[in-house]
Design a protein around this motif. Structure first.
Motif, PDB file in Angstrom:
ATOM      1  N   VAL A  25      10.543   3.470  -5.314  1.00 17.69           N
ATOM      2  CA  VAL A  25      10.339   2.746  -4.056  1.00 17.69           C
ATOM      3  C   VAL A  25       9.229   1.733  -4.288  1.00 17.69           C
ATOM      4  O   VAL A  25       8.138   2.095  -4.756  1.00 17.69           O
ATOM      5  CB  VAL A  25       9.945   3.707  -2.913  1.00 17.69           C
ATOM      6  N   ASP A  26       9.506   0.479  -3.970  1.00 18.65           N
ATOM      7  CA  ASP A  26       8.484  -0.543  -4.148  1.00 18.65           C
ATOM      8  C   ASP A  26       7.231  -0.201  -3.358  1.00 18.65           C
ATOM      9  O   ASP A  26       7.292   0.296  -2.217  1.00 18.65           O
ATOM     10  CB  ASP A  26       9.002  -1.903  -3.673  1.00 18.65           C
ATOM     11  N   TYR A  27       6.076  -0.479  -3.953  1.00 16.61           N
ATOM     12  CA  TYR A  27       4.775  -0.322  -3.318  1.00 16.61           C
ATOM     13  C   TYR A  27       4.437   1.127  -2.976  1.00 16.61           C
ATOM     14  O   TYR A  27       3.654   1.391  -2.057  1.00 16.61           O
ATOM     15  CB  TYR A  27       4.664  -1.202  -2.065  1.00 16.61           C
ATOM     16  N   VAL A  28       4.984   2.062  -3.718  1.00 17.68           N
ATOM     17  CA  VAL A  28       4.645   3.482  -3.558  1.00 17.68           C
ATOM     18  C   VAL A  28       4.284   4.033  -4.934  1.00 17.68           C
ATOM     19  O   VAL A  28       5.081   3.930  -5.882  1.00 17.68           O
ATOM     20  CB  VAL A  28       5.803   4.288  -2.943  1.00 17.68           C
ATOM     21  N   HIS A  29       3.101   4.624  -5.028  1.00 17.38           N
ATOM     22  CA  HIS A  29       2.580   5.125  -6.302  1.00 17.38           C
ATOM     23  C   HIS A  29       2.211   6.600  -6.142  1.00 17.38           C
ATOM     24  O   HIS A  29       1.512   6.974  -5.199  1.00 17.38           O
ATOM     25  CB  HIS A  29       1.342   4.321  -6.712  1.00 17.38           C
ATOM     26  N   ASN A  43      -1.278   6.380   3.534  1.00 15.48           N
ATOM     27  CA  ASN A  43      -0.351   5.319   3.922  1.00 15.48           C
ATOM     28  C   ASN A  43      -1.104   4.157   4.554  1.00 15.48           C
ATOM     29  O   ASN A  43      -1.888   4.354   5.488  1.00 15.48           O
ATOM     30  CB  ASN A  43       0.691   5.854   4.906  1.00 15.48           C
ATOM     31  N   ALA A  44      -0.856   2.964   4.028  1.00 20.17           N
ATOM     32  CA  ALA A  44      -1.505   1.750   4.519  1.00 20.17           C
ATOM     33  C   ALA A  44      -0.468   0.761   5.026  1.00 20.17           C
ATOM     34  O   ALA A  44       0.702   0.810   4.649  1.00 20.17           O
ATOM     35  CB  ALA A  44      -2.313   1.106   3.387  1.00 20.17           C
ATOM     36  N   LEU A  45      -0.925  -0.143   5.883  1.00 23.62           N
ATOM     37  CA  LEU A  45      -0.115  -1.292   6.336  1.00 23.62           C
ATOM     38  C   LEU A  45       1.142  -0.881   7.102  1.00 23.62           C
ATOM     39  O   LEU A  45       2.171  -1.546   7.018  1.00 23.62           O
ATOM     40  CB  LEU A  45       0.267  -2.198   5.152  1.00 23.62           C
ATOM     41  N   THR A  46       1.067   0.179   7.876  1.00 18.19           N
ATOM     42  CA  THR A  46       2.141   0.433   8.832  1.00 18.19           C
ATOM     43  C   THR A  46       2.300  -0.789   9.731  1.00 18.19           C
ATOM     44  O   THR A  46       3.413  -1.141  10.133  1.00 18.19           O
ATOM     45  CB  THR A  46       1.832   1.693   9.655  1.00 18.19           C
ATOM     46  N   HIS A  47       1.187  -1.423  10.047  1.00 18.21           N
ATOM     47  CA  HIS A  47       1.200  -2.729  10.709  1.00 18.21           C
ATOM     48  C   HIS A  47       0.627  -3.756   9.737  1.00 18.21           C
ATOM     49  O   HIS A  47      -0.416  -3.512   9.106  1.00 18.21           O
ATOM     50  CB  HIS A  47       0.388  -2.695  12.001  1.00 18.21           C
ATOM     51  N   GLY A  48       1.287  -4.902   9.636  1.00 19.77           N
ATOM     52  CA  GLY A  48       0.987  -5.831   8.563  1.00 19.77           C
ATOM     53  C   GLY A  48      -0.377  -6.474   8.607  1.00 19.77           C
ATOM     54  O   GLY A  48      -0.871  -6.945   7.581  1.00 19.77           O
ATOM     55  N   SER A  75       0.821   4.580  -0.486  1.00 21.02           N
ATOM     56  CA  SER A  75       1.945   3.781  -0.006  1.00 21.02           C
ATOM     57  C   SER A  75       1.464   2.583   0.790  1.00 21.02           C
ATOM     58  O   SER A  75       0.548   2.692   1.619  1.00 21.02           O
ATOM     59  CB  SER A  75       2.842   4.648   0.890  1.00 21.02           C
ATOM     60  N   PHE A  76       2.087   1.419   0.536  1.00 24.19           N
ATOM     61  CA  PHE A  76       1.922   0.232   1.375  1.00 24.19           C
ATOM     62  C   PHE A  76       3.225   0.087   2.160  1.00 24.19           C
ATOM     63  O   PHE A  76       4.284  -0.139   1.565  1.00 24.19           O
ATOM     64  CB  PHE A  76       1.678  -1.003   0.514  1.00 24.19           C
ATOM     65  N   ALA A  77       3.146   0.185   3.467  1.00 18.99           N
ATOM     66  CA  ALA A  77       4.368   0.330   4.261  1.00 18.99           C
ATOM     67  C   ALA A  77       5.030  -1.003   4.594  1.00 18.99           C
ATOM     68  O   ALA A  77       6.059  -1.345   4.013  1.00 18.99           O
ATOM     69  CB  ALA A  77       4.069   1.129   5.525  1.00 18.99           C
ATOM     70  N   ASN A  78       4.475  -1.760   5.530  1.00 20.35           N
ATOM     71  CA  ASN A  78       5.177  -2.952   6.039  1.00 20.35           C
ATOM     72  C   ASN A  78       4.737  -4.211   5.280  1.00 20.35           C
ATOM     73  O   ASN A  78       4.022  -5.073   5.806  1.00 20.35           O
ATOM     74  CB  ASN A  78       4.949  -3.116   7.539  1.00 20.35           C
ATOM     75  N   ILE A  79       5.187  -4.319   4.061  1.00 23.26           N
ATOM     76  CA  ILE A  79       4.827  -5.446   3.212  1.00 23.26           C
ATOM     77  C   ILE A  79       5.371  -6.763   3.772  1.00 23.26           C
ATOM     78  O   ILE A  79       4.711  -7.808   3.702  1.00 23.26           O
ATOM     79  CB  ILE A  79       5.323  -5.215   1.772  1.00 23.26           C
ATOM     80  N   ASP A  80       6.564  -6.749   4.338  1.00 23.32           N
ATOM     81  CA  ASP A  80       7.131  -7.979   4.896  1.00 23.32           C
ATOM     82  C   ASP A  80       6.205  -8.566   5.959  1.00 23.32           C
ATOM     83  O   ASP A  80       5.951  -9.780   5.987  1.00 23.32           O
ATOM     84  CB  ASP A  80       8.509  -7.715   5.499  1.00 23.32           C
ATOM     85  N   ALA A  81       5.717  -7.726   6.866  1.00 25.20           N
ATOM     86  CA  ALA A  81       4.813  -8.206   7.904  1.00 25.20           C
ATOM     87  C   ALA A  81       3.489  -8.667   7.298  1.00 25.20           C
ATOM     88  O   ALA A  81       2.946  -9.712   7.674  1.00 25.20           O
ATOM     89  CB  ALA A  81       4.581  -7.116   8.946  1.00 25.20           C
ATOM     90  N   TYR A  82       2.981  -7.904   6.353  1.00 21.14           N
ATOM     91  CA  TYR A  82       1.720  -8.245   5.683  1.00 21.14           C
ATOM     92  C   TYR A  82       1.806  -9.628   5.044  1.00 21.14           C
ATOM     93  O   TYR A  82       0.886 -10.444   5.164  1.00 21.14           O
ATOM     94  CB  TYR A  82       1.424  -7.181   4.637  1.00 21.14           C
ATOM     95  N   GLU A  83       2.907  -9.907   4.394  1.00 26.76           N
ATOM     96  CA  GLU A  83       3.053 -11.188   3.691  1.00 26.76           C
ATOM     97  C   GLU A  83       3.301 -12.353   4.642  1.00 26.76           C
ATOM     98  O   GLU A  83       3.248 -13.510   4.221  1.00 26.76           O
ATOM     99  CB  GLU A  83       4.173 -11.078   2.662  1.00 26.76           C
ATOM    100  N   SER A  84       3.526 -12.073   5.924  1.00 26.79           N
ATOM    101  CA  SER A  84       3.707 -13.147   6.899  1.00 26.79           C
ATOM    102  C   SER A  84       2.377 -13.613   7.492  1.00 26.79           C
ATOM    103  O   SER A  84       2.351 -14.530   8.324  1.00 26.79           O
ATOM    104  CB  SER A  84       4.631 -12.681   8.033  1.00 26.79           C
TER     105      SER A  84
END
Length: 311
Positions: A25-29, A43-48, A75-84
């Protein structure tokens, strides 16, 4: 209701170096000690735009933290929102479509709707299911005192009280009231669950103090379960203040308005008017009714505020 521009002390950084995880899974270590012990998920970035979780998670990875016992997953959760994220509109990167912290129910996860958040939650399901204990790191839009949020099971309260920071607790006897958060997914949402699952709200999204607290609490949480050594310099816990969630109100109308500007932790007497929500009035159901997380912008369908009372 106009949201003031925040102080941007901490900004997003490029996370592409962390994309390649090791569990498929991307962004999960995940790191296994090879010794018996609990499996803890940070768990980080549930909200971006809740940057403090990113700071804490990257601190673990950048410093090569490995568990003494059990298993650690980061885990980094909502990467799509973070990158916006953009500095011009720092609040807009909370989510793309759905609130990733309200869709952890079979109705959403097994349903037919689609969004970046639903796709990510469905991918993260086995990651969440594998964890015995979960720390989900969040922050707030306003610079209020940090606080815990957790279902009112003794197993959660015991850990929060033992860690002692932050010293404020928002306890949910009947769930969040506006969806199912990650910490109530599966067995974590029931009284018979054996694992701890908690949110820590670390302060205003972009303040250095929020990132510092997120990192400190992450180490506290791992130390409590024996994965790392306890910090001998950790402060003595302050007196604890606990609040019970009574009601969650969702914005129903573009005409929503508070009777006065609120940032959180204001108190109202029983029956006192707090807000108007279209044709409806929101009044305090009890004396010493304390407001948590009042909305700073009118967005229909999002939470307006949480009403609590001291325990």
């Amino acid at each position: 209701m106009t949201q003031s521009p925040p102080a941007l002390e901490v900004l997003p950084r490029d996370l592409s170096a962390y994309r390649q995880g090791n569990v498929g899974v991307d962004y999960v270590h995940r790191f296994e000690s090879g010794k018996p012990g609990p499996h803890v998920l940070i768990n980080a970035l549930t909200h971006g735009n809740e940057i403090c979780g990113m700071t804490a998670a990257t601190h673990l990875l950048d410093h090569g933290v490995r568990p003494k016992i059990g298993t650690l997953t980061v885990s980094f959760a909502n990467i799509d929102a973070y990158e916006s994220f953009t500095e011009a509109a720092p609040y807009d990167s909370r989510q793309i479509v759905h609130n990733l912290n309200r869709i952890w129910s079979p109705e959403w996860l097994d349903g037919t709707e689609d969004s970046p958040e639903l796709r990510r939650a469905r991918i993260l399901r086995p990651v969440v299911e594998a964890a015995d204990h979960i720390l989900d790191i969040h922050s707030t839009s306003q610079p209020v005192v940090p606080f815990w949020v957790y279902p009112s099971f003794e197993r959660n309260a015991k850990v929060a009280m033992a860690i002692g920071r932050p010293p404020v607790h928002l306890v949910m006897p009947d769930g969040l009231g506006s969806g199912t958060p990650l910490i109530q997914y599966g067995s974590h949402g029931g009284p018979d669950g054996k694992g701890v699952a908690m949110v820590v709200e670390c302060g205003q999204h972009f303040l250095r103090s929020a990132s510092d607290l997120a990192t400190a609490v992450t180490y506290d949480f791992l130390a409590y379960f024996g994965l790392v050594d306890k910090d001998p310099a950790a402060p003595t816990p302050e007196p604890q203040r606990r609040f019970k969630l009574l009601q969650t109100h969702v914005i129903q109308s573009e005409d929503f308005a508070f009777v006065r500007p609120l940032i959180g932790f204001e108190t109202f007497a029983k029956g006192e008017l707090i807000a108007t929500n279209g044709p409806d009035e929101i009044r305090a159901p009890v004396d010493d009714c304390t407001v948590f997380m009042p909305a700073q912008r009118v967005i229909v369908g999002r939470e307006a505020l949480y009403l609590t009372q001291p325990i």
